[in-house]
Design an enzyme around this catalytic site. Structure first.
Site, short mmCIF file in Angstrom:
data_model
loop_
_atom_site.label_atom_id
_atom_site.label_comp_id
_atom_site.label_asym_id
_atom_site.label_seq_id
_atom_site.Cartn_x
_atom_site.Cartn_y
_atom_site.Cartn_z
N TYR A 129 14.85 5.54 -25.07
CA TYR A 129 14.44 5.17 -23.84
C TYR A 129 12.95 5.51 -23.50
CZ TYR A 129 19.62 5.63 -23.11
OH TYR A 129 20.89 5.08 -23.53
N ASN A 141 30.60 1.21 -25.58
CA ASN A 141 30.35 1.87 -24.08
C ASN A 141 30.62 0.69 -23.12
OD1 ASN A 141 27.90 3.96 -24.81
ND2 ASN A 141 27.71 2.34 -26.29
N GLU A 186 31.56 3.22 -31.91
CA GLU A 186 31.82 3.30 -30.42
C GLU A 186 31.65 2.09 -29.66
OE1 GLU A 186 28.87 5.77 -27.71
OE2 GLU A 186 28.35 6.26 -29.95
N ASP A 214 28.80 -0.78 -30.77
CA ASP A 214 27.97 -0.32 -31.94
C ASP A 214 28.51 0.12 -33.27
OD1 ASP A 214 26.06 0.07 -29.80
OD2 ASP A 214 26.43 2.32 -29.54
N SER A 255 24.18 8.54 -25.44
CA SER A 255 22.84 8.61 -25.64
C SER A 255 22.35 9.81 -26.89
CB SER A 255 22.19 8.94 -24.31
OG SER A 255 22.28 7.92 -23.39
N GLU A 272 23.34 12.16 -18.90
CA GLU A 272 22.63 10.82 -18.74
C GLU A 272 22.26 10.52 -17.58
OE1 GLU A 272 24.51 7.90 -21.76
OE2 GLU A 272 25.85 9.27 -21.37
N ARG A 305 29.37 -2.69 -24.94
CA ARG A 305 28.67 -2.84 -26.17
C ARG A 305 29.12 -2.10 -27.00
NH1 ARG A 305 24.23 0.47 -25.01
NH2 ARG A 305 24.94 1.73 -27.00
N GLY A 316 23.58 0.90 -21.11
CA GLY A 316 22.17 0.91 -20.26
C GLY A 316 21.53 -0.24 -19.89
#
Length: 315
Positions: A216, A272, A270, A257, A146, A18, A255, A276
């Site tokens: 992205y 993070n 999951e 999800d 990602s 990433e 964050r 990002g």
């Protein structure tokens, strides 16, 4: 308070799959901090060593790295040894959240909703896996983000090739029950009793394919913030996000999800711990909806930088 931050390093780039996303995140964070008058400087951990990091003389660092050797607890452990305050979760929480299999075990123990799973090996029986999880199912490397190496498997015959793709990225491979529905995400800030979730975002990707391109690069993906959900469901998802974050020992920011299935049940996928921070990223979007600018968000995260391991008193 701005002046109290001192000489700040923005750690970005790195050596994970990433890296390109991290370069964008770090550049954005650096510009935001500089706009607030903070003495911030970029530091690419993929190009420079820990010796260079010590020599840089930073007073604290903002971790804008994603993936291995930045988000998985390894760097956090080094920073603890250096006594250098850093943003985000500590060594253990970062490591746990980076491992989707361990994350699931902890969430299941805590009674939180997450899809059923099987840890795959080269010897796994595809038919047995399909019977346990149903078809379609998702195969992914549990230590990557990602959507790298992720495959939606529609048939038993396709499971082997999906396993081989995920195994290129990871020594372990995760097969997960597929949840058909709406994709949601929730940013969480703070620590302990001060934890707070930001507004729920719904992600609507072309053909439901929220891959690297649609995350992205493409402008085709739509984001609805706050997500159009009834108030009770919204409140439930916000509380589950906070509980999931706390269960792993996360702090600073993160964050969570989710998938919302056809019956209206929310499933955790999951967390993070270093999300990002690009122009397409979701945490800044949620913060903006909550009345916080991108630059103010960066400053708030930076203000939480600390070492998490306490040194015993010598008195």
């Amino acid at each position: 308070m701005i002046g109290e931050f001192g000489h700040v390093g923005v750690l970005y780039g790195g050596s994970s799959a990433e890296r390109e996303v991290s370069l964008m995140s770090g550049t954005g964070v650096h510009e935001a901090l500089r706009s607030k008058g903070i003495d911030a400087h970029l530091f690419d951990t993929g190009r420079y060593t820990l010796v260079d990091l010590i020599s840089a003389g930073f007073d604290r660092v903002f971790i804008a790295l994603h993936g291995r050797h930045g988000e998985d607890g390894t760097l956090q452990g080094a920073l603890e040894l250096m006594g250098l305050p850093y943003t985000g979760s500590g060594t253990l929480a970062s490591s746990l959240a980076m491992d989707k299999i361990m994350t699931k075990k902890i969430w299941l123990q805590a009674g939180l909703p997450t899809p059923n799973y099987v840890a795959l090996t080269a010897e796994s029986d595809p038919e047995a896996v399909a019977r346990e999880l149903g078809l379609p199912l998702i195969v992914k490397p549990p230590h990557e983000g990602s959507t790298l190496g992720v495959t939606k498997v529609e048939t038993v015959e396709a499971l082997q090739s999906a396993y081989e793709l995920a195994a290129r990225y990871d020594d372990e491979v995760l097969a997960e029950q597929f949840i058909d529905g709406r994709e949601l995400t929730v940013a969480v800030l703070g620590k302990g009793k001060s934890v707070r979730a930001l507004p729920v975002i719904e992600i609507i990707a072309p053909d439901g394919n929220y891959d690297y391109e649609h995350k992205y690069v493409s402008n085709e993906t739509q984001y609805v913030c706050p997500a159009e959900l009834d108030s009770a469901l919204t409140e439930f998802i916000l509380r589950v996000a906070e509980q999931a974050y706390v269960a792993l020992g996360c702090e600073g920011w993160g964050r969570a999800d989710f998938m919302l299935d056809q019956s209206g049940k929310a499933w955790l996928l999951e967390i993070n711990t270093s999300p990002g921070m690009t122009s397409h990223s979701l945490v800044p979007m949620a913060a903006k909806r909550a009345g916080m600018s991108y630059a103010d968000l960066c400053v708030e995260i930076l203000s939480t930088a600390s070492c998490k391991v306490r040194t015993p008193s010598t008195n």
